[in-house]
Write a protein that holds these residues in place. Structure first.
Motif, PDB file in Angstrom:
ATOM      1  N   ALA A  64       7.532  -5.631   6.145  1.00 23.81           N
ATOM      2  CA  ALA A  64       6.597  -6.709   6.490  1.00 23.81           C
ATOM      3  C   ALA A  64       5.983  -7.302   5.220  1.00 23.81           C
ATOM      4  O   ALA A  64       5.846  -8.527   5.102  1.00 23.81           O
ATOM      5  CB  ALA A  64       5.497  -6.188   7.415  1.00 23.81           C
ATOM      6  N   GLY A  65       5.634  -6.451   4.262  1.00 24.65           N
ATOM      7  CA  GLY A  65       5.087  -6.948   3.004  1.00 24.65           C
ATOM      8  C   GLY A  65       6.086  -7.775   2.229  1.00 24.65           C
ATOM      9  O   GLY A  65       5.775  -8.871   1.742  1.00 24.65           O
ATOM     10  N   LYS A  66       7.305  -7.268   2.110  1.00 26.04           N
ATOM     11  CA  LYS A  66       8.357  -7.979   1.362  1.00 26.04           C
ATOM     12  C   LYS A  66       8.708  -9.304   2.039  1.00 26.04           C
ATOM     13  O   LYS A  66       8.863 -10.331   1.368  1.00 26.04           O
ATOM     14  CB  LYS A  66       9.589  -7.077   1.238  1.00 26.04           C
ATOM     15  N   LYS A  67       8.832  -9.274   3.363  1.00 24.50           N
ATOM     16  CA  LYS A  67       9.159 -10.491   4.117  1.00 24.50           C
ATOM     17  C   LYS A  67       8.105 -11.575   3.908  1.00 24.50           C
ATOM     18  O   LYS A  67       8.416 -12.762   3.934  1.00 24.50           O
ATOM     19  CB  LYS A  67       9.282 -10.153   5.609  1.00 24.50           C
ATOM     20  N   ASN A  68       6.868 -11.159   3.657  1.00 29.78           N
ATOM     21  CA  ASN A  68       5.776 -12.107   3.460  1.00 29.78           C
ATOM     22  C   ASN A  68       5.415 -12.296   1.984  1.00 29.78           C
ATOM     23  O   ASN A  68       4.332 -12.758   1.653  1.00 29.78           O
ATOM     24  CB  ASN A  68       4.553 -11.661   4.264  1.00 29.78           C
ATOM     25  N   ASN A  69       6.363 -11.919   1.105  1.00 25.22           N
ATOM     26  CA  ASN A  69       6.256 -12.154  -0.340  1.00 25.22           C
ATOM     27  C   ASN A  69       5.054 -11.501  -1.011  1.00 25.22           C
ATOM     28  O   ASN A  69       4.493 -12.058  -1.962  1.00 25.22           O
ATOM     29  CB  ASN A  69       6.268 -13.663  -0.643  1.00 25.22           C
ATOM     30  N   LEU A  70       4.648 -10.327  -0.517  1.00 24.28           N
ATOM     31  CA  LEU A  70       3.552  -9.607  -1.165  1.00 24.28           C
ATOM     32  C   LEU A  70       4.095  -8.794  -2.328  1.00 24.28           C
ATOM     33  O   LEU A  70       5.225  -8.317  -2.296  1.00 24.28           O
ATOM     34  CB  LEU A  70       2.856  -8.676  -0.176  1.00 24.28           C
ATOM     35  N   LYS A  71       3.275  -8.619  -3.354  1.00 28.56           N
ATOM     36  CA  LYS A  71       3.602  -7.723  -4.457  1.00 28.56           C
ATOM     37  C   LYS A  71       3.249  -6.321  -3.982  1.00 28.56           C
ATOM     38  O   LYS A  71       2.078  -6.062  -3.664  1.00 28.56           O
ATOM     39  CB  LYS A  71       2.823  -8.098  -5.711  1.00 28.56           C
ATOM     40  N   ILE A  72       4.225  -5.426  -3.924  1.00 28.91           N
ATOM     41  CA  ILE A  72       4.025  -4.108  -3.323  1.00 28.91           C
ATOM     42  C   ILE A  72       3.909  -3.039  -4.403  1.00 28.91           C
ATOM     43  O   ILE A  72       4.734  -2.958  -5.304  1.00 28.91           O
ATOM     44  CB  ILE A  72       5.182  -3.786  -2.355  1.00 28.91           C
ATOM     45  N   SER A  73       2.859  -2.230  -4.280  1.00 28.80           N
ATOM     46  CA  SER A  73       2.638  -1.105  -5.186  1.00 28.80           C
ATOM     47  C   SER A  73       2.370   0.140  -4.355  1.00 28.80           C
ATOM     48  O   SER A  73       1.766   0.065  -3.289  1.00 28.80           O
ATOM     49  CB  SER A  73       1.436  -1.372  -6.097  1.00 28.80           C
ATOM     50  N   GLU A  74       2.810   1.295  -4.874  1.00 27.73           N
ATOM     51  CA  GLU A  74       2.673   2.554  -4.165  1.00 27.73           C
ATOM     52  C   GLU A  74       1.838   3.522  -4.992  1.00 27.73           C
ATOM     53  O   GLU A  74       1.953   3.551  -6.216  1.00 27.73           O
ATOM     54  CB  GLU A  74       4.057   3.160  -3.901  1.00 27.73           C
ATOM     55  N   TYR A  75       1.014   4.312  -4.305  1.00 31.64           N
ATOM     56  CA  TYR A  75       0.142   5.277  -4.963  1.00 31.64           C
ATOM     57  C   TYR A  75       0.197   6.609  -4.226  1.00 31.64           C
ATOM     58  O   TYR A  75       0.159   6.634  -3.000  1.00 31.64           O
ATOM     59  CB  TYR A  75      -1.305   4.760  -5.003  1.00 31.64           C
ATOM     60  N   THR A  76       0.269   7.687  -4.989  1.00 31.01           N
ATOM     61  CA  THR A  76       0.248   9.023  -4.396  1.00 31.01           C
ATOM     62  C   THR A  76      -1.195   9.363  -4.012  1.00 31.01           C
ATOM     63  O   THR A  76      -2.139   8.771  -4.557  1.00 31.01           O
ATOM     64  CB  THR A  76       0.754  10.083  -5.394  1.00 31.01           C
TER      65      THR A  76
END
Length: 190
Positions: free
Chosen positions: A91-103
């Motif tokens: 959903a984030g990628k489809k809506n062109n969001l910059k995605i970051s992941e955190y532990t």
């Protein structure tokens, strides 16, 4: 800058919308997406995807910060949460969001500066950083807020330092564990 913070799950997905403007953070909205455990997994994933897309369209965030998966004792749980994470990232990628992941460790350090902080300590710092009257509920939403704050801190190289930091007591820092009360006293210098 507007951040969508996500605490992934299958039954409950916590979300938050946090703005960072002129070096100030502001909580815009937070809540949870719920799915019924009696529904087939594909229906639950569709609910998560559709509701998340509605949130993205309503608030137009630029960034998505999502918690990474960590070890689960139950393999079935880790697989289903992984599936939920997949549709959330989609959903984030489809809506062109910059995605970051955190532990979870990165979130604890990003909020409290202490990797072994208890959940209550993280929640108290969220309340303090955003100058809220009370700790946000439910826990999944509070976690999503913490993830968004961690993302802002990582982008801006910030770490929360209380205004009275020059007089911050270090008497309890030798402990490997401290209660939420001890942590609050340490931070608030009371």
């Amino acid at each position: 800058m507007r951040i969508l913070g996500i605490d992934p799950g299958t039954a409950i997905v916590g979300y938050s919308i946090v703005d960072y403007v002129n070096s100030k953070m502001q909580l815009i909205d937070y809540g949870c997406i719920y799915t019924d455990k009696n529904l087939p997994m594909e229906d639950r994933l569709l609910i998560i995807f559709n509701e998340l897309e509605e949130i993205i369209k309503k608030y137009s965030p630029e960034h998505m910060a999502i918690e990474e998966l960590f070890y689960f004792k139950n393999n079935k749980t880790v697989i289903s949460v992984g599936e939920a994470r997949g549709v959330i990232v989609l959903a984030g990628k489809k809506n062109n969001l910059k995605i970051s992941e955190y532990t979870p460790l990165q979130v604890k350090i990003g909020i409290t500066g202490y990797g072994k902080a208890e959940k209550k300590q993280v929640q108290l710092m969220v309340k303090t950083i955003l100058k809220l009257k009370e700790i946000p509920k439910p826990d999944d939403a509070a976690d999503a807020i913490a993830i968004a704050i961690t993302h802002i801190n990582s982008l801006t190289n910030l770490q929360y330092i209380p205004s009275n930091s020059s007089t911050l007591s270090t008497k309890n820092l030798t402990k490997t564990k401290m209660s939420a009360k001890e942590f609050r006293e340490l931070i608030m210098n009371k």
